[in-house]
Design a protein around this motif. Sequence first.
Motif: not given
Length: 464
Positions: A275-300
């Motif tokens: 997949x092209x989706x990055x793994x982000x830090x838990x403090x980062x805004x991710x794809x759930x909150x902002x669809x324009x972000x190309x990645x997820x927090x691991x908790x998502x």
Amino acid sequence: MVYILADDLGYGDLGCLNPKSRIPTPHANRLAASGMTFTDAHSPSAVCTPTRYGVVTGRYAWRTRLKSGVLNGYSGHLIDPNRMTVASLLKANGYRTGVVGKWHLGLDFARPQGNPKEFDYARPVENSPNRYGFDYSYVIPASLDFPPYVYVEDGKVTELPTARQDAWKFPAFIRAGERAPGFKPIETLDVLLGKANAFIAREAKGAQPFFLYFALTTPHKPVLPAKRFQGKSRLGPYGDFLMQVDWTVGQVVRTLEEAGVRDNTLLILTSDNGSFMFRLNETDEDHVANPGVQGYRASSHTSAHVFRGTKADIYEGGHHIPYIVSWPARVKAGTTCEETICLADLMATCAALVGATLPDDAGEDSFNTLPLMLGNDWETPRAPVVHHSANGTFAVRDGKWKLVLSTGSGGREKPVGKPGSTPYRLFDMAADISETTDLAAAHPEIVQRLTRVLEGLQKTGRSR
């Protein structure tokens, strides 16, 4: 036989492989429960075109002119027209063959006489999939974010690209270019599913066995789930898109059942790379909150599961992919296989299915996985699998050891590094599947051995 090749589907995107995933994939889960899951399957490359070359020919694409990257929608053909393909092999052995979906191996659009910079879409393409053994083809030229945005059926563009597609930003990322007026990217997956199901229904009525290569355009960008799936996952458009991909798989299974051929059909579900989706830090805004972000927090969500990297990388996240085999009449339900395999192995497997012997100049990197599917050991032990990244970085996998011949990812993760840059890195995949600890300094003899192994595979022009 139906071979479904998803586009950029990560190992962690399916619930049957990633128990922590909150994105529903009931159809893929049922498919896995009905057959065998290969837990150590790899694409020949971490990007699209070279993997597709390997699937269709059984040969690594880095043996061709394509040493890095991918083709675009206007590129010339990559497969030598005289080369045996999976389709030509099966056709020669009595199969009806079809391909529906993303081709991405070059079509050679016709050009007006005396004007080599333009294309004449009213004329047939010069190298359609039909030239490579497919009786029927309904394809798009490349990824769904590459122009020209047209459907090509049996070598003919179905509607001239007289419209203009604007560039869109992620999640609906798409490049500007020529588009047929009736070509709507949000509808493409459904259009292709209709063609795939029609092929199955039609061929199932005939006396000959059939082979369908169904190359999905999803979940690759543009991330454009159909309206009926939007908001369903509660994990952003990518999660919704995965639900549509899963539903699409379910519709193929349903069509096989309705045609009365499900039990005797070998159905494979896999992906061309990670997949092209990055793994982000838990403090980062991710794809759930902002669809324009190309990645997820691991908790998502974790598209790459526990693997390092993403699509394009030499790390496992780039090429360690889902591989599910369902064949109710012959493959035992609810089983797994931990052997290391490669998507290039389709050619030799198909040869075994029809009792054919591959000539020396075909399927040079392909090994028969049929014994594994049936619960047995390799008939011929597989040579070490060669991995390849977007920038042409090599890695070689032999047993538990993986040697990366570069100082970087060769793709998207920083540092990228250059192919062949030293020092090389060595990972123990049995103890460290996430590739966190480089053991090269502790095992120089293994580094030297695997370096020689790769050099041998490169020089001889073949793995088998």
